[in-house]
Scaffold this motif. Structure first.
Motif, PDB file in Angstrom:
ATOM      1  N   VAL A 111       0.863  -1.200   0.000  1.00 35.15           N
ATOM      2  CA  VAL A 111       0.000   0.000   0.000  1.00 35.15           C
ATOM      3  C   VAL A 111       0.893   1.242   0.000  1.00 35.15           C
ATOM      4  CG1 VAL A 111      -1.828  -1.165   1.320  1.00 35.15           C
ATOM      5  CG2 VAL A 111      -0.075   0.123   2.537  1.00 35.15           C
ATOM      6  N   PRO A 112       0.325   2.399  -0.322  1.00 41.02           N
ATOM      7  CA  PRO A 112       1.098   3.639  -0.195  1.00 41.02           C
ATOM      8  C   PRO A 112       1.509   3.835   1.263  1.00 41.02           C
ATOM      9  CG  PRO A 112      -0.887   4.020  -1.494  1.00 41.02           C
ATOM     10  CD  PRO A 112      -1.007   2.635  -0.913  1.00 41.02           C
ATOM     11  N   GLN A 113       2.740   4.356   1.494  1.00 42.95           N
ATOM     12  CA  GLN A 113       3.202   4.593   2.860  1.00 42.95           C
ATOM     13  C   GLN A 113       2.190   5.473   3.592  1.00 42.95           C
ATOM     14  OE1 GLN A 113       7.172   6.152   2.274  1.00 42.95           O
ATOM     15  NE2 GLN A 113       7.904   4.161   1.574  1.00 42.95           N
ATOM     16  N   GLY A 114       1.838   5.065   4.807  1.00 44.62           N
ATOM     17  CA  GLY A 114       0.903   5.854   5.606  1.00 44.62           C
ATOM     18  C   GLY A 114      -0.541   5.404   5.480  1.00 44.62           C
ATOM     19  N   PHE A 115      -0.864   4.569   4.500  1.00 38.90           N
ATOM     20  CA  PHE A 115      -2.235   4.049   4.345  1.00 38.90           C
ATOM     21  C   PHE A 115      -2.534   3.113   5.518  1.00 38.90           C
ATOM     22  CE2 PHE A 115      -5.196   0.789   2.763  1.00 38.90           C
ATOM     23  CZ  PHE A 115      -6.177   1.544   2.137  1.00 38.90           C
ATOM     24  N   ASP A 116      -3.677   3.300   6.176  1.00 40.03           N
ATOM     25  CA  ASP A 116      -4.008   2.483   7.353  1.00 40.03           C
ATOM     26  C   ASP A 116      -4.614   1.154   6.907  1.00 40.03           C
ATOM     27  OD1 ASP A 116      -4.651   1.407   9.787  1.00 40.03           O
ATOM     28  OD2 ASP A 116      -5.768   3.162  10.514  1.00 40.03           O
ATOM     29  N   TYR A 117      -3.722   0.215   6.551  1.00 40.99           N
ATOM     30  CA  TYR A 117      -4.181  -1.063   6.000  1.00 40.99           C
ATOM     31  C   TYR A 117      -4.929  -1.887   7.047  1.00 40.99           C
ATOM     32  CZ  TYR A 117      -4.073  -5.679   3.826  1.00 40.99           C
ATOM     33  OH  TYR A 117      -4.433  -6.900   3.296  1.00 40.99           O
ATOM     34  N   ALA A 118      -4.460  -1.835   8.308  1.00 39.84           N
ATOM     35  CA  ALA A 118      -5.108  -2.638   9.360  1.00 39.84           C
ATOM     36  C   ALA A 118      -6.588  -2.262   9.464  1.00 39.84           C
ATOM     37  CB  ALA A 118      -4.401  -2.428  10.694  1.00 39.84           C
ATOM     38  N   ALA A 119      -6.869  -0.963   9.384  1.00 37.40           N
ATOM     39  CA  ALA A 119      -8.266  -0.517   9.492  1.00 37.40           C
ATOM     40  C   ALA A 119      -9.039  -0.848   8.211  1.00 37.40           C
ATOM     41  CB  ALA A 119      -8.304   0.993   9.746  1.00 37.40           C
ATOM     42  N   ALA A 120      -8.368  -0.718   7.066  1.00 40.03           N
ATOM     43  CA  ALA A 120      -9.061  -0.878   5.774  1.00 40.03           C
ATOM     44  C   ALA A 120      -9.285  -2.338   5.395  1.00 40.03           C
ATOM     45  CB  ALA A 120      -8.265  -0.177   4.676  1.00 40.03           C
ATOM     46  N   SER A 121      -8.636  -3.270   6.137  1.00 38.42           N
ATOM     47  CA  SER A 121      -8.761  -4.679   5.752  1.00 38.42           C
ATOM     48  C   SER A 121      -9.472  -5.512   6.815  1.00 38.42           C
ATOM     49  CB  SER A 121      -7.374  -5.263   5.455  1.00 38.42           C
ATOM     50  OG  SER A 121      -6.567  -5.189   6.622  1.00 38.42           O
ATOM     51  N   GLN A 122     -10.333  -4.847   7.599  1.00 34.50           N
ATOM     52  CA  GLN A 122     -11.156  -5.581   8.558  1.00 34.50           C
ATOM     53  C   GLN A 122     -12.230  -6.373   7.804  1.00 34.50           C
ATOM     54  OE1 GLN A 122     -10.782  -5.684  11.979  1.00 34.50           O
ATOM     55  NE2 GLN A 122      -8.867  -4.613  11.506  1.00 34.50           N
ATOM     56  N   ASN A 177      13.177  -2.959  -3.270  1.00 30.97           N
ATOM     57  CA  ASN A 177      13.613  -1.665  -3.829  1.00 30.97           C
ATOM     58  C   ASN A 177      12.547  -1.010  -4.701  1.00 30.97           C
ATOM     59  OD1 ASN A 177      16.042  -1.883  -2.571  1.00 30.97           O
ATOM     60  ND2 ASN A 177      17.119  -2.747  -4.346  1.00 30.97           N
ATOM     61  N   THR A 178      11.788  -1.804  -5.447  1.00 29.37           N
ATOM     62  CA  THR A 178      10.759  -1.231  -6.326  1.00 29.37           C
ATOM     63  C   THR A 178       9.661  -0.564  -5.500  1.00 29.37           C
ATOM     64  OG1 THR A 178      11.239  -2.997  -7.881  1.00 29.37           O
ATOM     65  CG2 THR A 178       9.251  -1.710  -8.299  1.00 29.37           C
ATOM     66  N   LEU A 179       9.246  -1.233  -4.411  1.00 31.75           N
ATOM     67  CA  LEU A 179       8.230  -0.632  -3.533  1.00 31.75           C
ATOM     68  C   LEU A 179       8.756   0.677  -2.958  1.00 31.75           C
ATOM     69  CD1 LEU A 179       6.815  -3.700  -1.523  1.00 31.75           C
ATOM     70  CD2 LEU A 179       5.826  -2.561  -3.525  1.00 31.75           C
ATOM     71  N   LYS A 180       9.986   0.634  -2.427  1.00 34.61           N
ATOM     72  CA  LYS A 180      10.572   1.811  -1.783  1.00 34.61           C
ATOM     73  C   LYS A 180      10.658   2.981  -2.764  1.00 34.61           C
ATOM     74  CE  LYS A 180      13.776   0.483   1.121  1.00 34.61           C
ATOM     75  NZ  LYS A 180      15.161   0.016   1.376  1.00 34.61           N
ATOM     76  N   ALA A 181      11.089   2.697  -3.979  1.00 41.19           N
ATOM     77  CA  ALA A 181      11.265   3.759  -4.979  1.00 41.19           C
ATOM     78  C   ALA A 181       9.936   4.415  -5.341  1.00 41.19           C
ATOM     79  CB  ALA A 181      11.920   3.190  -6.230  1.00 41.19           C
ATOM     80  N   ASN A 182       8.827   3.731  -5.039  1.00 40.14           N
ATOM     81  CA  ASN A 182       7.515   4.279  -5.383  1.00 40.14           C
ATOM     82  C   ASN A 182       6.687   4.623  -4.140  1.00 40.14           C
ATOM     83  OD1 ASN A 182       7.394   4.135  -8.422  1.00 40.14           O
ATOM     84  ND2 ASN A 182       8.090   2.072  -7.917  1.00 40.14           N
ATOM     85  N   ASN A 183       7.389   4.789  -2.991  1.00 41.41           N
ATOM     86  CA  ASN A 183       6.727   5.166  -1.727  1.00 41.41           C
ATOM     87  C   ASN A 183       5.604   4.218  -1.337  1.00 41.41           C
ATOM     88  OD1 ASN A 183       8.380   7.522  -1.453  1.00 41.41           O
ATOM     89  ND2 ASN A 183       7.115   8.471  -3.044  1.00 41.41           N
ATOM     90  N   LEU A 184       5.857   2.932  -1.579  1.00 41.80           N
ATOM     91  CA  LEU A 184       4.888   1.912  -1.151  1.00 41.80           C
ATOM     92  C   LEU A 184       5.543   1.077  -0.049  1.00 41.80           C
ATOM     93  CD1 LEU A 184       3.687   0.612  -4.649  1.00 41.80           C
ATOM     94  CD2 LEU A 184       2.542   2.302  -3.221  1.00 41.80           C
ATOM     95  N   GLU A 185       4.703   0.392   0.730  1.00 44.48           N
ATOM     96  CA  GLU A 185       5.259  -0.528   1.727  1.00 44.48           C
ATOM     97  C   GLU A 185       4.471  -1.830   1.741  1.00 44.48           C
ATOM     98  OE1 GLU A 185       5.132   1.278   5.583  1.00 44.48           O
ATOM     99  OE2 GLU A 185       3.000   1.756   5.464  1.00 44.48           O
ATOM    100  N   ALA A 186       5.213  -2.927   1.980  1.00 42.37           N
ATOM    101  CA  ALA A 186       4.571  -4.240   2.069  1.00 42.37           C
ATOM    102  C   ALA A 186       3.896  -4.337   3.428  1.00 42.37           C
ATOM    103  CB  ALA A 186       5.613  -5.335   1.900  1.00 42.37           C
ATOM    104  N   VAL A 187       2.630  -4.756   3.454  1.00 47.22           N
ATOM    105  CA  VAL A 187       1.899  -4.809   4.721  1.00 47.22           C
ATOM    106  C   VAL A 187       1.409  -6.214   5.063  1.00 47.22           C
ATOM    107  CG1 VAL A 187       1.198  -2.390   4.870  1.00 47.22           C
ATOM    108  CG2 VAL A 187      -0.163  -3.984   3.472  1.00 47.22           C
TER     109      VAL A 187
END
Ligand code: PRT
Ligand code: MG
Length: 224
Positions: A111-122, A177-187
Motif C-alpha cells: 500500500v502507499p506509505q501511511g495508508f491504514d491497511y489494518a483498518a481498511a482490511s477488517q 527496492n521497487t516498492l521503496k522507490a515508489n513510496n509503497l510498503e509491504a503490509v
C-alpha cells in the motif's frame, strides 16, 4: 528416430538460475537468449532443445505437450492451475513437489506509505486491488472476509495506487527496492514463491527414460 525433448524456459532470472541445474544434467545451451533473438535454442545434446517463452506461458506449452518440461514460478503455477501438468515429487520430503529454490521472492500486499491497511482490511471492508494475480488475490482476501474489486494488470502494478487506480497491490517482492522507490510498503505476506519443475503428464510416461535422469540431476543440484 531418437526421441526429442523440449524444455520451456523464460529468459531473465529463470534462465540464468536454471543454467547450473541444466549443467548438472549435462545440458549446455548453445547460446543465451539475452544475446539472441532465437526462440528455439539448441543444446550440446542433439536431442534436447530449449524454447524461450513468457514466464506466464511456460505452463501452457507444457500442458499441451509443445514442451515436455518447463520451469515456472509458483505464482504462475497457482494462477494457471494444474491441468495436464505434473510436478515431480521431492524424494526427501514426503508428498511435497520438488522446489528448485530459484527465482525466490514473496507474494505480498503493498500500500502507499501511511495508508491504514489494518483498518481498511477488517472483515466486511471493501478494497480495490490491482494485480497480475487475480486468483491468488481473490483467495487471500476471501479468507480474510474482505470484499475486493480486482483490477487485472499485466505489469507495473506499483503505479496503480499512486494514481488512484487501486487502494493496494498484490505483487512479488524480492529486494523491496521497487516498492521503496515508489513510496509503497509491504503490509501483508501471502506466500513464499520459488520455481518448480513441471512435466507434461503424457511425456512423463512416453519419454521417461530421457526425462528421469534430468529430473534426478536437477533434484541433486538444488541450491541449499
Ligand atoms: O517481466 P515479464 O513481464 O516479461 O514477465 P515476468 O515478470 O512474468 O517474468 P520474470 O522473468 O520477471 O519473472 C519470472 C519469475 O521470477 C516470476 O514468475 C517469479 O516466480 C520469479 N521472481 C522472483 C520475480 C521476482 N523475483 C521479482 N522481483 N518476478 C518478478 N519480480 C518483480 C516484481 O513483480 C516487482 O515488479 O520485480 C519487482 C520487485 O523486485 P524488487 O527486487 O524491487 O523487490
Ligand atoms: Mg518481470
Amino acid at each position: 528416430m531418437p526421441q526429442q525433448l523440449t524444455i520451456a524456459l523464460s529468459k531473465g532470472r529463470i534462465f540464468e538460475e536454471t543454467l547450473p541445474l541444466l549443467a548438472a544434467a549435462g545440458i549446455v545451451p548453445s547460446e543465451a537468449p539475452e544475446n539472441s533473438r532465437k526462440l528455439i535454442i539448441p543444446t550440446n545434446h542433439p536431442n534436447i532443445r530449449l524454447v524461450i517463452v513468457r514466464a506466464s506461458d511456460v505452463p501452457t506449452y507444457v500442458q499441451y505437450g509443445a514442451a515436455d518440461l518447463g520451469i515456472a514460478g509458483k505464482d504462475v503455477l497457482i494462477e494457471h492451475g494444474g491441468e495436464g501438468l505434473c510436478q515431480p515429487l521431492d524424494l526427501n520430503i514426503a508428498h511435497q513437489p520438488l522446489d528448485l529454490q530459484i527465482a525466490k521472492c514473496r507474494m505480498m500486499v503493498a500500500v502507499p506509505q501511511g495508508f491504514d491497511y489494518a483498518a481498511a482490511s477488517q472483515p466486511g471492508c471493501r478494497l480495490r486491488i490491482a494485480t497480475k494475480y487475480p486468483n491468488i488475490a481473490a483467495e487471500h482476501f476471501a479468507a480474510k472476509g474482505v470484499h475486493v474489486d480486482i483490477i487485472k494488470l499485466y505489469g507495473s502494478m506499483e503505479l496503480a495506487p499512486l494514481v488512484g487506480l487501486s487502494d493496494c497491490i498484490v505483487d512479488l517482492v524480492s529486494t523491496g527496492n521497487t516498492l521503496k522507490a515508489n513510496n509503497l510498503e509491504a503490509v501483508e505476506h501471502i506466500a513464499n514463491i520459488s520455481s518448480r519443475l513441471i512435466v507434461n503428464k503424457a511425456a512423463l510416461k512416453t519419454k521417461y527414460a530421457l526425462l528421469n535422469p534430468i529430473i534426478e540431476a536437477f533434484a541433486g543440484a538444488i541450491p541449499s
